[in-house]
Design a protein around this motif. Structure first.
Motif, PDB file in Angstrom:
ATOM      1  N   ALA A   6     -14.119  -2.185  -8.351  1.00  0.00           N
ATOM      2  CA  ALA A   6     -14.609  -1.491  -9.536  1.00  0.00           C
ATOM      3  C   ALA A   6     -14.502   0.011  -9.344  1.00  0.00           C
ATOM      4  O   ALA A   6     -14.679   0.517  -8.235  1.00  0.00           O
ATOM      5  N   VAL A   7     -14.235   0.682 -10.440  1.00  0.00           N
ATOM      6  CA  VAL A   7     -14.290   2.140 -10.418  1.00  0.00           C
ATOM      7  C   VAL A   7     -15.682   2.560  -9.954  1.00  0.00           C
ATOM      8  O   VAL A   7     -16.684   1.982 -10.376  1.00  0.00           O
ATOM      9  N   GLY A   8     -15.712   3.529  -9.077  1.00  0.00           N
ATOM     10  CA  GLY A   8     -16.981   3.986  -8.519  1.00  0.00           C
ATOM     11  C   GLY A   8     -17.263   3.419  -7.139  1.00  0.00           C
ATOM     12  O   GLY A   8     -18.165   3.890  -6.457  1.00  0.00           O
ATOM     13  N   SER A   9     -16.481   2.400  -6.720  1.00  0.00           N
ATOM     14  CA  SER A   9     -16.653   1.877  -5.368  1.00  0.00           C
ATOM     15  C   SER A   9     -16.323   2.965  -4.352  1.00  0.00           C
ATOM     16  O   SER A   9     -15.452   3.799  -4.589  1.00  0.00           O
ATOM     17  N   VAL A  10     -17.006   2.919  -3.228  1.00  0.00           N
ATOM     18  CA  VAL A  10     -16.899   3.981  -2.231  1.00  0.00           C
ATOM     19  C   VAL A  10     -16.165   3.467  -0.998  1.00  0.00           C
ATOM     20  O   VAL A  10     -16.392   2.344  -0.561  1.00  0.00           O
ATOM     21  N   TYR A  11     -15.280   4.291  -0.472  1.00  0.00           N
ATOM     22  CA  TYR A  11     -14.484   3.941   0.702  1.00  0.00           C
ATOM     23  C   TYR A  11     -14.506   5.100   1.685  1.00  0.00           C
ATOM     24  O   TYR A  11     -14.770   6.236   1.309  1.00  0.00           O
ATOM     25  N   HIS A  12     -14.211   4.773   2.938  1.00  0.00           N
ATOM     26  CA  HIS A  12     -14.254   5.775   3.993  1.00  0.00           C
ATOM     27  C   HIS A  12     -12.872   5.936   4.614  1.00  0.00           C
ATOM     28  O   HIS A  12     -12.058   5.017   4.573  1.00  0.00           O
ATOM     29  N   THR A  13     -12.658   7.085   5.204  1.00  0.00           N
ATOM     30  CA  THR A  13     -11.421   7.364   5.925  1.00  0.00           C
ATOM     31  C   THR A  13     -11.079   6.191   6.849  1.00  0.00           C
ATOM     32  O   THR A  13     -11.931   5.739   7.604  1.00  0.00           O
ATOM     33  N   GLY A  14      -9.837   5.716   6.738  1.00  0.00           N
ATOM     34  CA  GLY A  14      -9.373   4.626   7.595  1.00  0.00           C
ATOM     35  C   GLY A  14      -9.422   3.275   6.907  1.00  0.00           C
ATOM     36  O   GLY A  14      -8.698   2.364   7.309  1.00  0.00           O
ATOM     37  N   GLU A  15     -10.256   3.134   5.890  1.00  0.00           N
ATOM     38  CA  GLU A  15     -10.249   1.891   5.122  1.00  0.00           C
ATOM     39  C   GLU A  15      -9.008   1.857   4.237  1.00  0.00           C
ATOM     40  O   GLU A  15      -8.468   2.891   3.872  1.00  0.00           O
ATOM     41  N   LYS A  16      -8.577   0.670   3.864  1.00  0.00           N
ATOM     42  CA  LYS A  16      -7.370   0.545   3.053  1.00  0.00           C
ATOM     43  C   LYS A  16      -7.730   0.478   1.573  1.00  0.00           C
ATOM     44  O   LYS A  16      -8.708  -0.171   1.196  1.00  0.00           O
ATOM     45  N   ALA A  17      -6.917   1.144   0.780  1.00  0.00           N
ATOM     46  CA  ALA A  17      -7.123   1.103  -0.670  1.00  0.00           C
ATOM     47  C   ALA A  17      -6.985  -0.340  -1.156  1.00  0.00           C
ATOM     48  O   ALA A  17      -5.964  -0.974  -0.908  1.00  0.00           O
ATOM     49  N   PRO A  18      -7.993  -0.872  -1.832  1.00  0.00           N
ATOM     50  CA  PRO A  18      -7.951  -2.270  -2.286  1.00  0.00           C
ATOM     51  C   PRO A  18      -7.022  -2.459  -3.477  1.00  0.00           C
ATOM     52  O   PRO A  18      -6.574  -3.561  -3.755  1.00  0.00           O
ATOM     53  N   VAL A  19      -6.759  -1.379  -4.168  1.00  0.00           N
ATOM     54  CA  VAL A  19      -5.852  -1.378  -5.322  1.00  0.00           C
ATOM     55  C   VAL A  19      -5.132  -0.035  -5.317  1.00  0.00           C
ATOM     56  O   VAL A  19      -5.566   0.918  -4.671  1.00  0.00           O
ATOM     57  N   SER A  20      -4.037   0.036  -6.055  1.00  0.00           N
ATOM     58  CA  SER A  20      -3.428   1.340  -6.282  1.00  0.00           C
ATOM     59  C   SER A  20      -4.320   2.102  -7.234  1.00  0.00           C
ATOM     60  O   SER A  20      -4.734   1.578  -8.272  1.00  0.00           O
ATOM     61  N   GLY A  21      -4.631   3.331  -6.877  1.00  0.00           N
ATOM     62  CA  GLY A  21      -5.557   4.064  -7.730  1.00  0.00           C
ATOM     63  C   GLY A  21      -5.680   5.511  -7.335  1.00  0.00           C
ATOM     64  O   GLY A  21      -5.062   5.985  -6.376  1.00  0.00           O
ATOM     65  N   ARG A  22      -6.498   6.199  -8.103  1.00  0.00           N
ATOM     66  CA  ARG A  22      -6.805   7.588  -7.827  1.00  0.00           C
ATOM     67  C   ARG A  22      -8.211   7.635  -7.227  1.00  0.00           C
ATOM     68  O   ARG A  22      -9.133   7.020  -7.768  1.00  0.00           O
TER      69      ARG A  22
END
Ligand SMILES: [Zn+2]
Length: 70
Positions: A6-22
């Motif tokens: 979902a938009v607004g989900s938070v990720y950290h350096t080193g994690e992989k993008a779950p979808v193509s996105g901005r």
């Protein structure tokens, strides 16, 4: 098929993008950082599976939020 991403989900350096996105810069992992990344460094486009990068200005671990699914 629904996606849990979902938009607004938070990720950290080193994690992989779950979808193509901005992704938008939220904050540095270190709350004491005085680094202020440039505007163009605070909004990045990644392809699915690419790792979230560190801050381009100071190379520190960074928190990103998914701003838009592309
Ligand atoms: Zn920085």
């Amino acid at each position: 098929m629904t996606t849990a991403v979902a938009v607004g989900s938070v990720y950290h350096t080193g994690e992989k993008a779950p979808v193509s996105g901005r992704f938008e810069f939220v904050r540095h992992g270190n709350p004491d950082s005085h680094c202020e990344p440039k505007a163009e460094e605070q909004s990045i486009a990644l392809a699915q599976g690419e790792a979230l990068p560190p801050c381009r200005s100071c190379a520190a671990r960074t928190v990103w939020s998914l701003a838009e699914i592309l």
